[in-house]
Design a protein around this motif. Sequence first.
Motif, PDB file in Angstrom:
ATOM      1  N   LEU A 195      30.173  29.582  -9.131  1.00 41.39           N
ATOM      2  CA  LEU A 195      29.946  31.210  -9.877  1.00 41.39           C
ATOM      3  C   LEU A 195      28.076  30.642  -9.387  1.00 41.39           C
ATOM      4  CD1 LEU A 195      30.800  31.913 -13.247  1.00 41.39           C
ATOM      5  CD2 LEU A 195      31.930  33.018 -10.529  1.00 41.39           C
ATOM      6  N   PRO A 196      27.915  31.928  -9.053  1.00 40.94           N
ATOM      7  CA  PRO A 196      26.371  31.392  -8.692  1.00 40.94           C
ATOM      8  C   PRO A 196      25.409  31.430 -10.020  1.00 40.94           C
ATOM      9  CG  PRO A 196      27.027  34.101  -8.582  1.00 40.94           C
ATOM     10  CD  PRO A 196      27.859  33.049  -9.052  1.00 40.94           C
ATOM     11  N   HIS A 197      24.548  31.143 -10.187  1.00 38.43           N
ATOM     12  CA  HIS A 197      23.515  31.211 -11.641  1.00 38.43           C
ATOM     13  C   HIS A 197      22.768  32.750 -11.700  1.00 38.43           C
ATOM     14  CE1 HIS A 197      19.189  30.789 -11.149  1.00 38.43           C
ATOM     15  NE2 HIS A 197      20.126  30.494  -9.967  1.00 38.43           N
ATOM     16  N   CYS A 198      22.369  33.283 -10.586  1.00 34.13           N
ATOM     17  CA  CYS A 198      21.851  34.423 -10.500  1.00 34.13           C
ATOM     18  C   CYS A 198      23.063  35.812 -11.003  1.00 34.13           C
ATOM     19  CB  CYS A 198      21.472  34.828  -9.118  1.00 34.13           C
ATOM     20  SG  CYS A 198      22.547  35.149  -7.778  1.00 34.13           S
ATOM     21  N   ALA A 199      24.609  35.085 -11.677  1.00 35.77           N
ATOM     22  CA  ALA A 199      25.336  36.164 -11.537  1.00 35.77           C
ATOM     23  C   ALA A 199      24.926  36.099 -13.502  1.00 35.77           C
ATOM     24  CB  ALA A 199      26.883  36.280 -10.968  1.00 35.77           C
ATOM     25  N   ARG A 200      24.369  35.513 -14.403  1.00 37.25           N
ATOM     26  CA  ARG A 200      24.458  35.487 -14.883  1.00 37.25           C
ATOM     27  C   ARG A 200      23.599  37.309 -15.878  1.00 37.25           C
ATOM     28  NH1 ARG A 200      20.764  30.914 -16.688  1.00 37.25           N
ATOM     29  NH2 ARG A 200      19.780  31.000 -15.426  1.00 37.25           N
ATOM     30  N   LYS A 201      24.201  37.693 -16.395  1.00 36.59           N
ATOM     31  CA  LYS A 201      23.443  38.314 -17.727  1.00 36.59           C
ATOM     32  C   LYS A 201      21.480  39.121 -17.896  1.00 36.59           C
ATOM     33  CE  LYS A 201      23.638  41.727 -21.311  1.00 36.59           C
ATOM     34  NZ  LYS A 201      24.170  42.906 -22.203  1.00 36.59           N
ATOM     35  N   TYR A 202      21.878  37.286 -18.110  1.00 37.06           N
ATOM     36  CA  TYR A 202      20.134  37.415 -18.973  1.00 37.06           C
ATOM     37  C   TYR A 202      19.460  35.967 -17.963  1.00 37.06           C
ATOM     38  CZ  TYR A 202      21.245  40.417 -22.999  1.00 37.06           C
ATOM     39  OH  TYR A 202      21.628  42.059 -23.154  1.00 37.06           O
ATOM     40  N   ILE A 203      18.834  36.156 -17.287  1.00 39.29           N
ATOM     41  CA  ILE A 203      18.394  35.000 -16.405  1.00 39.29           C
ATOM     42  C   ILE A 203      17.186  33.954 -17.380  1.00 39.29           C
ATOM     43  CG2 ILE A 203      17.512  33.858 -14.343  1.00 39.29           C
ATOM     44  CD1 ILE A 203      20.215  34.685 -14.091  1.00 39.29           C
ATOM     45  N   VAL A 217      36.989  27.954  -5.541  1.00 36.55           N
ATOM     46  CA  VAL A 217      36.686  29.116  -4.966  1.00 36.55           C
ATOM     47  C   VAL A 217      35.327  29.241  -4.845  1.00 36.55           C
ATOM     48  CG1 VAL A 217      37.358  31.300  -5.720  1.00 36.55           C
ATOM     49  CG2 VAL A 217      39.110  30.579  -5.283  1.00 36.55           C
ATOM     50  N   GLY A 218      34.441  30.184  -4.235  1.00 40.73           N
ATOM     51  CA  GLY A 218      33.303  30.530  -4.040  1.00 40.73           C
ATOM     52  C   GLY A 218      32.851  32.024  -3.923  1.00 40.73           C
ATOM     53  N   VAL A 219      31.850  32.424  -5.223  1.00 37.55           N
ATOM     54  CA  VAL A 219      31.249  33.483  -5.051  1.00 37.55           C
ATOM     55  C   VAL A 219      30.153  33.478  -4.577  1.00 37.55           C
ATOM     56  CG1 VAL A 219      30.657  35.443  -6.807  1.00 37.55           C
ATOM     57  CG2 VAL A 219      32.745  34.075  -7.350  1.00 37.55           C
ATOM     58  N   ALA A 220      29.047  34.127  -3.828  1.00 38.09           N
ATOM     59  CA  ALA A 220      27.886  34.462  -3.284  1.00 38.09           C
ATOM     60  C   ALA A 220      27.464  34.923  -2.452  1.00 38.09           C
ATOM     61  CB  ALA A 220      28.033  32.562  -2.357  1.00 38.09           C
ATOM     62  N   CYS A 221      25.982  34.960  -1.921  1.00 37.88           N
ATOM     63  CA  CYS A 221      26.032  36.400  -0.857  1.00 37.88           C
ATOM     64  C   CYS A 221      26.987  35.488   0.684  1.00 37.88           C
ATOM     65  CB  CYS A 221      24.274  36.017  -0.338  1.00 37.88           C
ATOM     66  SG  CYS A 221      23.501  34.662  -0.327  1.00 37.88           S
ATOM     67  N   GLY A 222      27.055  36.196   1.604  1.00 40.31           N
ATOM     68  CA  GLY A 222      27.374  36.485   3.089  1.00 40.31           C
ATOM     69  C   GLY A 222      26.453  34.993   3.099  1.00 40.31           C
ATOM     70  N   ALA A 235      39.408  26.239   0.948  1.00 39.24           N
ATOM     71  CA  ALA A 235      38.513  27.623   0.403  1.00 39.24           C
ATOM     72  C   ALA A 235      38.659  28.703   0.538  1.00 39.24           C
ATOM     73  CB  ALA A 235      37.197  27.468   0.735  1.00 39.24           C
ATOM     74  N   GLN A 236      38.464  29.171  -0.560  1.00 43.58           N
ATOM     75  CA  GLN A 236      37.793  30.943  -0.879  1.00 43.58           C
ATOM     76  C   GLN A 236      37.291  31.617  -1.128  1.00 43.58           C
ATOM     77  OE1 GLN A 236      41.587  33.108  -0.563  1.00 43.58           O
ATOM     78  NE2 GLN A 236      41.972  31.287   0.828  1.00 43.58           N
ATOM     79  N   ALA A 237      36.791  32.547  -0.539  1.00 43.16           N
ATOM     80  CA  ALA A 237      35.450  33.124  -0.836  1.00 43.16           C
ATOM     81  C   ALA A 237      35.465  34.731  -1.520  1.00 43.16           C
ATOM     82  CB  ALA A 237      34.359  33.410   0.261  1.00 43.16           C
ATOM     83  N   VAL A 238      34.419  34.830  -2.779  1.00 38.48           N
ATOM     84  CA  VAL A 238      34.408  36.672  -2.932  1.00 38.48           C
ATOM     85  C   VAL A 238      32.337  36.460  -2.729  1.00 38.48           C
ATOM     86  CG1 VAL A 238      34.478  38.325  -5.439  1.00 38.48           C
ATOM     87  CG2 VAL A 238      35.717  35.759  -4.778  1.00 38.48           C
ATOM     88  N   PRO A 239      32.559  37.102  -1.963  1.00 37.98           N
ATOM     89  CA  PRO A 239      30.963  38.453  -1.417  1.00 37.98           C
ATOM     90  C   PRO A 239      30.276  38.723  -2.690  1.00 37.98           C
ATOM     91  CG  PRO A 239      32.911  39.007   0.045  1.00 37.98           C
ATOM     92  CD  PRO A 239      33.514  38.008  -0.996  1.00 37.98           C
ATOM     93  N   LEU A 272      37.792  38.358  -7.319  1.00 40.48           N
ATOM     94  CA  LEU A 272      37.303  36.928  -7.970  1.00 40.48           C
ATOM     95  C   LEU A 272      38.926  37.045  -8.384  1.00 40.48           C
ATOM     96  CD1 LEU A 272      36.687  34.685  -8.609  1.00 40.48           C
ATOM     97  CD2 LEU A 272      36.096  35.397 -10.463  1.00 40.48           C
ATOM     98  N   TYR A 273      39.749  37.934  -9.225  1.00 43.96           N
ATOM     99  CA  TYR A 273      41.336  37.378 -10.014  1.00 43.96           C
ATOM    100  C   TYR A 273      42.010  37.229  -8.602  1.00 43.96           C
ATOM    101  CZ  TYR A 273      44.897  38.121 -12.936  1.00 43.96           C
ATOM    102  OH  TYR A 273      45.806  38.035 -13.270  1.00 43.96           O
TER     103      TYR A 273
END
Length: 172
Positions: A49-57, A119-124, A140-144, A160-161
């Motif tokens: 998961l990208p850390h930038c998707a946390r509610k608070y940075i 599985v990776g969640v990330a920008c394109g 690999a599987q990806a969720v943009p 993602l699910y």
Amino acid sequence: MIERFKLSELTGMDLSEVLQVVEDLVDIQIKNLAYRERFEKSRRKALFLPHCARKYIDSRCRAEFDPEVPTYICRRCSPDCQVNQASRMAEELGYDVYIVPGGSCIPKIIKKNNYDGVVGVACGEEIKLAYNYLSDQIAAQAVPLIKNGCSNTVFSLESLYKILQTQKSDGY
């Protein structure tokens, strides 16, 4: 399609930029389909998961950074945080979860832990780089991301699910 749905007007991007985004999304879906069967058969799986998707940075996020791995460790401080929700979901389905500061961390983690499915969640752009690194070695599987920007990013928990579920892991 781009002209019919006025995607240039809606996004503020010129035609070539919109076309590139659409091509990237199609490419991601094709690769997800191509690797799906092998992914479902993999035994050691990780979610990145990208850390930038946390509610608070900022300091409101209680996640601790482990520089040895490198990953953030979610402390479940915000029930409505996407990273918290995704981490919990993936862990319940048997995945190891990493909240990474960038894609360059991933090869080290994969190699150290011998994952055969990720599985990776990330920008394109990050997804394209990851597929180049992984090539045919790892399923690999990806969720943009649906909202990019390196902070306050957003992804679809539902998408993602669907990807996390395999024939071996029933229900959530």
